[in-house]
Every structure is written in structure tokens, then in C-alpha cells.
Design a protein around this motif. Structure first.
Motif, PDB file in Angstrom:
ATOM      1  N   THR A  41       0.852  -1.269   0.034  1.00 45.89           N
ATOM      2  CA  THR A  41       0.091  -0.197   0.084  1.00 45.89           C
ATOM      3  C   THR A  41       0.957   1.378  -0.169  1.00 45.89           C
ATOM      4  O   THR A  41       0.665   2.084  -0.819  1.00 45.89           O
ATOM      5  CB  THR A  41      -0.870   0.222   1.236  1.00 45.89           C
ATOM      6  OG1 THR A  41      -1.645  -1.277   1.387  1.00 45.89           O
ATOM      7  CG2 THR A  41      -2.092   1.087   1.172  1.00 45.89           C
ATOM      8  N   ILE A  44       2.551   1.632  -3.357  1.00 43.02           N
ATOM      9  CA  ILE A  44       1.717   2.276  -4.467  1.00 43.02           C
ATOM     10  C   ILE A  44       1.399   3.657  -4.319  1.00 43.02           C
ATOM     11  O   ILE A  44       1.749   4.512  -5.196  1.00 43.02           O
ATOM     12  CB  ILE A  44       0.119   1.573  -4.464  1.00 43.02           C
ATOM     13  CG1 ILE A  44       0.422   0.111  -5.219  1.00 43.02           C
ATOM     14  CG2 ILE A  44      -0.818   2.128  -5.230  1.00 43.02           C
ATOM     15  CD1 ILE A  44      -0.678  -0.670  -4.921  1.00 43.02           C
ATOM     16  N   ILE A  45       1.277   4.319  -2.878  1.00 38.43           N
ATOM     17  CA  ILE A  45       1.015   5.682  -2.693  1.00 38.43           C
ATOM     18  C   ILE A  45       2.175   6.446  -3.256  1.00 38.43           C
ATOM     19  O   ILE A  45       2.310   7.198  -3.839  1.00 38.43           O
ATOM     20  CB  ILE A  45       0.682   5.644  -1.101  1.00 38.43           C
ATOM     21  CG1 ILE A  45      -0.626   5.192  -0.870  1.00 38.43           C
ATOM     22  CG2 ILE A  45       0.591   7.368  -1.007  1.00 38.43           C
ATOM     23  CD1 ILE A  45      -0.923   5.421   0.485  1.00 38.43           C
ATOM     24  N   ALA A  48       2.519   6.592  -6.727  1.00 40.08           N
ATOM     25  CA  ALA A  48       1.296   7.364  -7.346  1.00 40.08           C
ATOM     26  C   ALA A  48       1.816   8.874  -7.319  1.00 40.08           C
ATOM     27  O   ALA A  48       1.575   9.724  -8.232  1.00 40.08           O
ATOM     28  CB  ALA A  48       0.157   7.272  -6.587  1.00 40.08           C
ATOM     29  N   LEU A  49       2.532   9.177  -6.143  1.00 40.99           N
ATOM     30  CA  LEU A  49       2.863  10.749  -5.756  1.00 40.99           C
ATOM     31  C   LEU A  49       3.966  11.019  -6.850  1.00 40.99           C
ATOM     32  O   LEU A  49       4.208  12.124  -7.713  1.00 40.99           O
ATOM     33  CB  LEU A  49       3.409  11.056  -4.369  1.00 40.99           C
ATOM     34  CG  LEU A  49       2.255  10.716  -3.334  1.00 40.99           C
ATOM     35  CD1 LEU A  49       2.876  10.939  -2.087  1.00 40.99           C
ATOM     36  CD2 LEU A  49       1.393  11.944  -3.456  1.00 40.99           C
ATOM     37  N   GLU A  51       4.612   9.652  -9.776  1.00 39.54           N
ATOM     38  CA  GLU A  51       3.877   9.451 -10.950  1.00 39.54           C
ATOM     39  C   GLU A  51       3.349  10.751 -11.475  1.00 39.54           C
ATOM     40  O   GLU A  51       3.377  11.392 -12.647  1.00 39.54           O
ATOM     41  CB  GLU A  51       2.949   8.334 -11.127  1.00 39.54           C
ATOM     42  CG  GLU A  51       2.289   7.933 -12.336  1.00 39.54           C
ATOM     43  CD  GLU A  51       1.368   6.980 -12.419  1.00 39.54           C
ATOM     44  OE1 GLU A  51       1.350   6.276 -13.058  1.00 39.54           O
ATOM     45  OE2 GLU A  51       0.333   7.401 -11.710  1.00 39.54           O
ATOM     46  N   GLY A  52       2.462  11.515 -10.460  1.00 38.60           N
ATOM     47  CA  GLY A  52       1.906  12.565 -10.416  1.00 38.60           C
ATOM     48  C   GLY A  52       2.803  13.935 -10.861  1.00 38.60           C
ATOM     49  O   GLY A  52       2.768  14.390 -11.751  1.00 38.60           O
ATOM     50  N   PHE A  55       4.346  12.859 -14.417  1.00 42.47           N
ATOM     51  CA  PHE A  55       3.427  13.428 -15.492  1.00 42.47           C
ATOM     52  C   PHE A  55       3.113  15.032 -15.703  1.00 42.47           C
ATOM     53  O   PHE A  55       2.972  15.851 -16.551  1.00 42.47           O
ATOM     54  CB  PHE A  55       2.066  12.685 -15.190  1.00 42.47           C
ATOM     55  CG  PHE A  55       1.856  11.490 -15.918  1.00 42.47           C
ATOM     56  CD1 PHE A  55       2.341  11.312 -17.112  1.00 42.47           C
ATOM     57  CD2 PHE A  55       1.331  10.305 -14.966  1.00 42.47           C
ATOM     58  CE1 PHE A  55       2.083   9.767 -17.496  1.00 42.47           C
ATOM     59  CE2 PHE A  55       1.315   9.195 -15.547  1.00 42.47           C
ATOM     60  CZ  PHE A  55       1.618   8.891 -16.927  1.00 42.47           C
ATOM     61  N   ILE A  59       3.784  16.949 -19.140  1.00 38.70           N
ATOM     62  CA  ILE A  59       2.764  17.794 -19.648  1.00 38.70           C
ATOM     63  C   ILE A  59       3.211  19.140 -19.924  1.00 38.70           C
ATOM     64  O   ILE A  59       3.194  19.679 -20.987  1.00 38.70           O
ATOM     65  CB  ILE A  59       1.414  17.739 -18.915  1.00 38.70           C
ATOM     66  CG1 ILE A  59       0.852  16.307 -19.138  1.00 38.70           C
ATOM     67  CG2 ILE A  59       0.603  19.001 -19.252  1.00 38.70           C
ATOM     68  CD1 ILE A  59      -0.234  16.110 -18.296  1.00 38.70           C
TER      69      ILE A  59
END
Lengths: 62, 361
Positions: A41, A44-45, A48-49, A51-52, A55, A59
């Protein structure tokens, strides 16, 4: 042209970061298999942070 | 020993996924926006760009030889000195100018602009349009996707809730939903929010199933791209943002504006950083969902487009097989990503809410 180089650097950085997260999580699971759920868990958190961030930068670069 | 029912269901699922792949393959091979056959890289690029955008009509596919679109028009609702309501078939996929109450509207890159009777779009030196834009309240393809998801969720959860009146064990679609509801409650809400988790369960459940079903709709050949639209993810992140700020207690605001336990110069330095953090958290949330789903759609469509780009080197059979294999593999990964993104959005929302409602320790 320069934004493509920037995008490449972002991907390299994110790759190193994700590798660190995954590798350390795997070490942790190997050491303490009973805590694998919690480690997953948290992994993954953090993933994700990261990855944010990656990304967001991609962009802006693209 | 493997249960035969599970085997049968897995086989059915695999068949379904391969069907989805074949269908989207036809959708791409069908033709470009203008109705012609897609041959060049520019046309493939344009087709993918067109797919990523919202559209005013619902097109399943286009016949490449005759140029006919198979689908149905959607209502266009505009506000420009009065209400204008007409069907999107009046645009004829961007080829015609629609007239309503002495005003003329035309489509340019899937957006509605006010024009003269000829439908002229004026561009300035930098290539931006100078035409006036009416306020667009149309039922677009994305809105249809969101309404469909809401309807599916309403039917599914209504039947689940009703079933509890008779027995403790749900029937039908409730058997799939119940474990997921319990999972969101026990694995996402309770550990991250703490003892006050019950108040936030409705929001977390709604946002989880909403994003998950919309992500899955994006993998069907219907061609939805709702969670890959930045306006939708901005809306979702705004709800999390306001929910976090309004449920924040005294401790939360104190930690933002006057961090306890550090010297005074540090308090002053930390204040702008913490205030910025209030906005960057939901911003990362919206960018992550948008970028993941958009990237997934682009990868799947590019792999399907390999049929066209590799046709001249390898022949149609080899290029189709390679493209099918790769696209099938990526679609399976996308199934996982669809769930993972819904999970992460819910998880991080719960984490932010948990930070806001945490009691002093």
C-alpha cells in the motif's frame, strides 16, 4: 527540441525513482513477508505521488 | 483443482476482451474524420487527437469507402444572447453551418464558434481563433458517458441496497459490488481517515466506482474518453479539494498557517509552502488521472495503427498479427490501470481528508 530532451530527463528521473521504490519495497517484503500488505500500500502511494510529479513535468515539457 | 465455473468465466472474459480489440481495430481502420481511408502517419495522428477530444455527435465508426458515419447525433445547447437548441446533425460532422435564431454556428476542431453565414473561421497570426465562442451546455459524448455511468451505478447500488431488506447475502450484480464496497471501507477509508471515517464513505465510494466504470467504458469500442478529459478530472479534484478544506478542523488550519513546535522564523517560511501544498495535492490528483488515461488511449490506438504503418514492410497478415498481440497485451494492462487509478484517486482523497480531520496527538 529542448522540450524533448527535458521529457527524456524526466522519464530517466522517474524511472530511477520508481526503481528505488520497487526495489526497497521488495527488500522489505523479503525481510518481513507478513508485512507485505502494508508495504505494498505504501509503495503504491509513493509510486502514485512520483507518477503525478513526472506526468505534471511531462505535460509542461510537451 | 481449478473450479470449472471460474474457468468458464475466465474464458468468456478473454473472448469479450478480444472482441473489444477486434472492434476498435475496425474503428481505426475504418477511416479518418473526413471519411477517407487512413494511410499516412499524419492522418493516424489526427485520428488519435480527434478521439482524445470531446465531440458533439456519437460516431461508432466511419465507412472508409463511402465516407458515411455510423452513429447518432446529440443535442447542442448554446447560450449566446438567448438559448439555442438544435441537433448536432445540423453540423454534419463539421461540414455544415448551423443556423439558429438568426445566428450561425460552426464546428472547428470539435468546438463550437459563432460565424457568419458562410461559416468562416478567422485565425490570428499565432493560429488562434478570433471568432466569438458561445457558452456551450451541450449534451456531448462525454456527458452521455457520465450520465450512462451514473445510471449504471444507480441501478447496481439500488438493487444491492434493496436486497439487504430480504437477506444478508446479495444477489446478482450485488455479489460483485459488495466485496468492493467493503474493500473501500476497510482498506481505504478506515486506515487513512481514522475514527470519523463513516461520514466520508459515501463520497469515497461514489468517486471510486465513478472513475472505475468510466475508465472501463474507455476500453470498450464505444470510444469514450471521459476520465482522459482534463475538465472532468478538474471537477473531481475540486470536489476533493473543497471536501478537505471544509472538513478541516482547528489543528489542520493551525498546521498550515502557524506550524506548532518550530521557531518563529521557520513558521513564517513554512506558511506559504503549506498554503501552496493545499493546492498542489489536488492538482497532482487531477494531472495523474488525466495523463494516465490519455497515455493509455494513445498507446492502444498507436499499437492498433501499426497495422497501417507496417503494412508496406511486412504485409497485412503479419502486421495485423503483431498489432493484435501487442494491443491485446496493452489492453490487459489497461484493465489493471483502470482499477489502479480509481483506487489511487480514492486512496489519496482519503489520505488528504484524514490529514484534515486528524485529532491532536
Amino acid at each position: 527540441m529542448y522540450n524533448l530532451i527535458g521529457a527524456g530527463l524526466i522519464v530517466i528521473g522517474a524511472g530511477i525513482g520508481l526503481g528505488q521504490i520497487g526495489g526497497k519495497a521488495m527488500e522489505g517484503i523479503a525481510r518481513q513477508p507478513e508485512a507485505s500488505g502494508k508495504i505494498q500500500t505504501a509503495m503504491i502511494i509513493i509510486g502514485a505521488l512520483l507518477e503525478g510529479l513526472a506526468f505534471g513535468a511531462l505535460i509542461l515539457a510537451g | 483443482m481449478i473450479n470449472p465455473t471460474i474457468m468458464r468465466n475466465a474464458l468468456l472474459l478473454l473472448l469479450l476482451i478480444s472482441l473489444i480489440n477486434v472492434n476498435s481495430l475496425f474503428a481505426v481502420a475504418g477511416g479518418s474524420e473526413e471519411g477517407g481511408q487512413i494511410d499516412t502517419k499524419e492522418e493516424i495522428n489526427e485520428y488519435i487527437q480527434h478521439h482524445l477530444q470531446d465531440s458533439h455527435d456519437f460516431t461508432f465508426w466511419t465507412n472508409g469507402k463511402t465516407g458515411t458515419h455510423i452513429g447518432f447525433p446529440l443535442p447542442v445547447i448554446l447560450w449566446s444572447d438567448g438559448l439555442h437548441v438544435f441537433s448536432s446533425s445540423e453540423f454534419d460532422h463539421g461540414h455544415e453551418v448551423a443556423e439558429s435564431k438568426d445566428k450561425y454556428f460552426a464546428l472547428y476542431h470539435s468546438k463550437v464558434y459563432e460565424t457568419n453565414a458562410e461559416g468562416e473561421i478567422k485565425l490570428d497570426d499565432e493560429g488562434h481563433t478570433v471568432n466569438a465562442k458561445p457558452l456551450d451546455f451541450s449534451i456531448t459524448k462525454n456527458v452521455v458517458g457520465m450520465l450512462l455511468t451514473s445510471l449504471l451505478m444507480f441501478i447496481g447500488f439500488r438493487s444491492l441496497a434493496k436486497g439487504y431488506g430480504k437477506t444478508a447475502i446479495p444477489k446478482g450484480v450485488g455479489r460483485i459490488l459488495e466485496p468492493l464496497v467493503v474493500y473501500v471501507r476497510d482498506e481505504i477509508a478506515r486506515p487513512n481517515i481514522g475514527p470519523k471515517y463513516e461520514k466520508f464513505i459515501p463520497y469515497l465510494l461514489t468517486v471510486f466506482f465513478y472513475i472505475w466504470i468510466l475508465n472501463l467504458l474507455g476500453l470498450t469500442p464505444l470510444g469514450f474518453n471521459v476520465t482522459g478529459n482534463i475538465a472532468v478530472t478538474v471537477g473531481l479534484a475540486l470536489i476533493t479539494f473543497f471536501l478537505t478544506q471544509f472538513s478541516g478542523n482547528k489543528e489542520y488550519w493551525k498546521h498550515i498557517f502557524w506550524m506548532p513546535g518550530v521557531p518563529i522564523p521557520m513558521k513564517i517560511i513554512l506558511m506559504p509552502i503549506e498554503v501552496l501544498g493545499m493546492f498542489t495535492k489536488p492538482f497532482a490528483l487531477l494531472i495523474r488521472l488525466f495523463a494516465n488515461i490519455t497515455a493509455g488511449h494513445v498507446v492502444v490506438m498507436s499499437l492498433i495503427a501499426l497495422i497501417i504503418t507496417m503494412r508496406s514492410q511486412f504485409g497485412i497478415v503479419a502486421s495485423s498479427s503483431i498489432s493484435f498481440g501487442l494491443a491485446f497485451f496493452i489492453t490487459l494492462i489497461e484493465l489493471l490501470v483502470a482499477f489502479l487509478q480509481a483506487y489511487i484517486f480514492t486512496m489519496l482523497s482519503a489520505l488528504f481528508i484524514g490529514m484534515a480531520v486528524e485529532e491532536h496527538h
